[in-house]
Design a protein around this motif. Sequence first.
Motif, PDB file in Angstrom:
ATOM      1  N   THR A  61      20.448  -7.251 -14.964  1.00 41.90           N
ATOM      2  CA  THR A  61      19.203  -7.788 -14.401  1.00 41.90           C
ATOM      3  C   THR A  61      17.958  -7.434 -15.190  1.00 41.90           C
ATOM      4  OG1 THR A  61      18.770  -5.855 -12.998  1.00 41.90           O
ATOM      5  CG2 THR A  61      20.178  -7.599 -12.065  1.00 41.90           C
ATOM      6  N   GLY A  62      18.023  -6.362 -15.989  1.00 43.14           N
ATOM      7  CA  GLY A  62      16.836  -5.895 -16.698  1.00 43.14           C
ATOM      8  C   GLY A  62      15.899  -5.087 -15.821  1.00 43.14           C
ATOM      9  N   ILE A  63      16.302  -4.840 -14.573  1.00 43.92           N
ATOM     10  CA  ILE A  63      15.540  -4.010 -13.640  1.00 43.92           C
ATOM     11  C   ILE A  63      16.328  -2.719 -13.415  1.00 43.92           C
ATOM     12  CG2 ILE A  63      14.608  -3.839 -11.287  1.00 43.92           C
ATOM     13  CD1 ILE A  63      13.188  -5.937 -13.042  1.00 43.92           C
ATOM     14  N   ALA A  64      15.647  -1.579 -13.496  1.00 46.16           N
ATOM     15  CA  ALA A  64      16.331  -0.292 -13.371  1.00 46.16           C
ATOM     16  C   ALA A  64      16.906  -0.088 -11.976  1.00 46.16           C
ATOM     17  CB  ALA A  64      15.377   0.847 -13.719  1.00 46.16           C
ATOM     18  N   HIS A  65      18.176   0.288 -11.926  1.00 47.72           N
ATOM     19  CA  HIS A  65      18.886   0.634 -10.692  1.00 47.72           C
ATOM     20  C   HIS A  65      19.421   2.057 -10.844  1.00 47.72           C
ATOM     21  CE1 HIS A  65      18.820  -3.720 -10.271  1.00 47.72           C
ATOM     22  NE2 HIS A  65      19.162  -3.569  -9.010  1.00 47.72           N
ATOM     23  N   TYR A  66      19.480   2.772  -9.750  1.00 49.10           N
ATOM     24  CA  TYR A  66      19.925   4.169  -9.771  1.00 49.10           C
ATOM     25  C   TYR A  66      20.857   4.441  -8.601  1.00 49.10           C
ATOM     26  CZ  TYR A  66      15.783   4.330 -12.691  1.00 49.10           C
ATOM     27  OH  TYR A  66      14.853   4.068 -13.668  1.00 49.10           O
ATOM     28  N   TRP A  67      21.516   5.594  -8.665  1.00 54.08           N
ATOM     29  CA  TRP A  67      22.311   6.082  -7.552  1.00 54.08           C
ATOM     30  C   TRP A  67      21.549   7.239  -6.923  1.00 54.08           C
ATOM     31  CZ3 TRP A  67      25.966   4.553  -4.475  1.00 54.08           C
ATOM     32  CH2 TRP A  67      26.563   5.488  -3.633  1.00 54.08           C
ATOM     33  N   SER A  68      21.256   7.124  -5.634  1.00 55.27           N
ATOM     34  CA  SER A  68      20.574   8.193  -4.915  1.00 55.27           C
ATOM     35  C   SER A  68      21.604   9.232  -4.487  1.00 55.27           C
ATOM     36  CB  SER A  68      19.853   7.646  -3.684  1.00 55.27           C
ATOM     37  OG  SER A  68      19.376   8.722  -2.896  1.00 55.27           O
ATOM     38  N   ARG A  69      21.481  10.423  -5.039  1.00 57.01           N
ATOM     39  CA  ARG A  69      22.418  11.490  -4.672  1.00 57.01           C
ATOM     40  C   ARG A  69      22.178  11.965  -3.250  1.00 57.01           C
ATOM     41  NH1 ARG A  69      21.758  15.903  -9.063  1.00 57.01           N
ATOM     42  NH2 ARG A  69      19.596  15.456  -8.580  1.00 57.01           N
ATOM     43  N   SER A  70      20.949  11.925  -2.784  1.00 53.85           N
ATOM     44  CA  SER A  70      20.657  12.410  -1.426  1.00 53.85           C
ATOM     45  C   SER A  70      21.073  11.395  -0.359  1.00 53.85           C
ATOM     46  CB  SER A  70      19.175  12.749  -1.277  1.00 53.85           C
ATOM     47  OG  SER A  70      18.378  11.600  -1.519  1.00 53.85           O
ATOM     48  N   ARG A  71      20.845  10.108  -0.635  1.00 54.05           N
ATOM     49  CA  ARG A  71      21.184   9.077   0.347  1.00 54.05           C
ATOM     50  C   ARG A  71      22.570   8.479   0.131  1.00 54.05           C
ATOM     51  NH1 ARG A  71      15.796   7.464  -1.168  1.00 54.05           N
ATOM     52  NH2 ARG A  71      16.750   5.792  -2.342  1.00 54.05           N
ATOM     53  N   GLN A  72      23.169   8.792  -1.035  1.00 57.06           N
ATOM     54  CA  GLN A  72      24.493   8.258  -1.385  1.00 57.06           C
ATOM     55  C   GLN A  72      24.502   6.720  -1.344  1.00 57.06           C
ATOM     56  OE1 GLN A  72      27.557  10.268  -2.242  1.00 57.06           O
ATOM     57  NE2 GLN A  72      25.696  11.370  -2.826  1.00 57.06           N
ATOM     58  N   THR A  73      23.516   6.150  -2.036  1.00 59.90           N
ATOM     59  CA  THR A  73      23.420   4.693  -2.060  1.00 59.90           C
ATOM     60  C   THR A  73      22.776   4.218  -3.356  1.00 59.90           C
ATOM     61  OG1 THR A  73      22.726   2.766  -0.789  1.00 59.90           O
ATOM     62  CG2 THR A  73      21.162   4.575  -0.905  1.00 59.90           C
ATOM     63  N   LEU A  74      23.060   2.989  -3.713  1.00 64.96           N
ATOM     64  CA  LEU A  74      22.446   2.341  -4.867  1.00 64.96           C
ATOM     65  C   LEU A  74      21.030   1.922  -4.497  1.00 64.96           C
ATOM     66  CD1 LEU A  74      23.280   1.206  -7.719  1.00 64.96           C
ATOM     67  CD2 LEU A  74      23.623  -0.964  -6.547  1.00 64.96           C
ATOM     68  N   VAL A  87      13.224  -2.903 -17.595  1.00 62.00           N
ATOM     69  CA  VAL A  87      13.720  -2.193 -18.768  1.00 62.00           C
ATOM     70  C   VAL A  87      13.275  -2.900 -20.043  1.00 62.00           C
ATOM     71  CG1 VAL A  87      15.780  -1.383 -19.993  1.00 62.00           C
ATOM     72  CG2 VAL A  87      15.699  -1.311 -17.484  1.00 62.00           C
ATOM     73  N   VAL A  88      12.643  -2.130 -20.918  1.00 65.38           N
ATOM     74  CA  VAL A  88      12.201  -2.621 -22.216  1.00 65.38           C
ATOM     75  C   VAL A  88      13.207  -2.212 -23.288  1.00 65.38           C
ATOM     76  CG1 VAL A  88      10.387  -2.410 -23.967  1.00 65.38           C
ATOM     77  CG2 VAL A  88       9.776  -2.566 -21.552  1.00 65.38           C
ATOM     78  N   GLU A  89      13.736  -1.023 -23.140  1.00 67.59           N
ATOM     79  CA  GLU A  89      14.677  -0.481 -24.127  1.00 67.59           C
ATOM     80  C   GLU A  89      15.595   0.509 -23.426  1.00 67.59           C
ATOM     81  OE1 GLU A  89      14.495   1.835 -28.444  1.00 67.59           O
ATOM     82  OE2 GLU A  89      12.703   1.766 -27.192  1.00 67.59           O
ATOM     83  N   MET A  90      16.857   0.521 -23.844  1.00 67.04           N
ATOM     84  CA  MET A  90      17.812   1.473 -23.311  1.00 67.04           C
ATOM     85  C   MET A  90      18.558   2.104 -24.484  1.00 67.04           C
ATOM     86  SD  MET A  90      21.051   0.908 -20.734  1.00 67.04           S
ATOM     87  CE  MET A  90      20.048   0.742 -19.268  1.00 67.04           C
ATOM     88  N   ARG A  91      18.669   3.417 -24.444  1.00 68.05           N
ATOM     89  CA  ARG A  91      19.403   4.139 -25.480  1.00 68.05           C
ATOM     90  C   ARG A  91      20.363   5.110 -24.822  1.00 68.05           C
ATOM     91  NH1 ARG A  91      15.458   5.483 -30.547  1.00 68.05           N
ATOM     92  NH2 ARG A  91      14.432   3.466 -30.624  1.00 68.05           N
ATOM     93  N   ILE A  92      21.386   5.470 -25.573  1.00 71.78           N
ATOM     94  CA  ILE A  92      22.363   6.438 -25.094  1.00 71.78           C
ATOM     95  C   ILE A  92      22.533   7.487 -26.185  1.00 71.78           C
ATOM     96  CG2 ILE A  92      24.405   5.193 -25.966  1.00 71.78           C
ATOM     97  CD1 ILE A  92      25.677   5.968 -23.131  1.00 71.78           C
ATOM     98  N   ASP A  93      22.784   8.744 -25.812  1.00 71.19           N
ATOM     99  CA  ASP A  93      22.911   9.785 -26.831  1.00 71.19           C
ATOM    100  C   ASP A  93      24.250   9.667 -27.553  1.00 71.19           C
ATOM    101  OD1 ASP A  93      24.594  10.817 -24.859  1.00 71.19           O
ATOM    102  OD2 ASP A  93      23.894  12.863 -25.118  1.00 71.19           O
ATOM    103  N   ASP A  94      24.450  10.504 -28.583  1.00 67.35           N
ATOM    104  CA  ASP A  94      25.589  10.324 -29.475  1.00 67.35           C
ATOM    105  C   ASP A  94      26.953  10.472 -28.811  1.00 67.35           C
ATOM    106  OD1 ASP A  94      25.413  13.083 -29.190  1.00 67.35           O
ATOM    107  OD2 ASP A  94      25.858  13.504 -31.283  1.00 67.35           O
ATOM    108  N   ASP A  95      27.093  11.321 -27.803  1.00 69.77           N
ATOM    109  CA  ASP A  95      28.397  11.407 -27.143  1.00 69.77           C
ATOM    110  C   ASP A  95      28.434  10.589 -25.853  1.00 69.77           C
ATOM    111  OD1 ASP A  95      26.775  13.199 -25.805  1.00 69.77           O
ATOM    112  OD2 ASP A  95      28.274  14.769 -25.678  1.00 69.77           O
ATOM    113  N   GLN A  96      27.410   9.797 -25.645  1.00 66.40           N
ATOM    114  CA  GLN A  96      27.325   8.801 -24.586  1.00 66.40           C
ATOM    115  C   GLN A  96      27.448   9.387 -23.179  1.00 66.40           C
ATOM    116  OE1 GLN A  96      28.935   4.890 -25.276  1.00 66.40           O
ATOM    117  NE2 GLN A  96      29.386   5.369 -27.414  1.00 66.40           N
ATOM    118  N   ASP A  97      26.783  10.542 -22.975  1.00 64.50           N
ATOM    119  CA  ASP A  97      26.809  11.129 -21.625  1.00 64.50           C
ATOM    120  C   ASP A  97      25.406  11.289 -21.036  1.00 64.50           C
ATOM    121  OD1 ASP A  97      25.917  13.272 -23.126  1.00 64.50           O
ATOM    122  OD2 ASP A  97      27.372  14.688 -22.322  1.00 64.50           O
ATOM    123  N   ALA A  98      24.405  10.660 -21.640  1.00 69.13           N
ATOM    124  CA  ALA A  98      23.040  10.668 -21.106  1.00 69.13           C
ATOM    125  C   ALA A  98      22.315   9.416 -21.602  1.00 69.13           C
ATOM    126  CB  ALA A  98      22.285  11.918 -21.546  1.00 69.13           C
TER     127      ALA A  98
END
Length: 111
Positions: A61-74, A87-98
């Motif tokens: 969608t190009g719109i940021a979505h997250y998982w709420s850890r407190s509410r346990q919902t998208l 979202v203008v740009e998205m990057r991932i670190d070298d081992d792809q865990d952030a």
Amino acid sequence: MTASLQFAPRTTVAEVEEGRSFSPRFGPDGLIPCVVSDAGRDDVLMVGYMNREALARTIETGIAHYWSRSRQTLWSKGATSGPTQRVVEMRIDDDQDALWIRVEVAGSGAS
């Protein structure tokens, strides 16, 4: 919506760190951390978490979505408060865990 988006399998360290496949590593809780910054000013706005569905919806969608850890919902930033994160740009670190995403904030109360 998210059934069509598949992430590449994590094969070798070399492929993950130096290859061209997008194979994010979600933690044991199914989440990946995401640093969010303002695309115009580079100020850090928040640190959130994404599960597979949130990441797939963000990409689709190009719109940021997250998982709420407190509410346990998208959730999508601004769904209830007004300002959304495009979202203008998205990057991932070298081992792809952030993730790091740069966003434009738009909507009521946005600066």
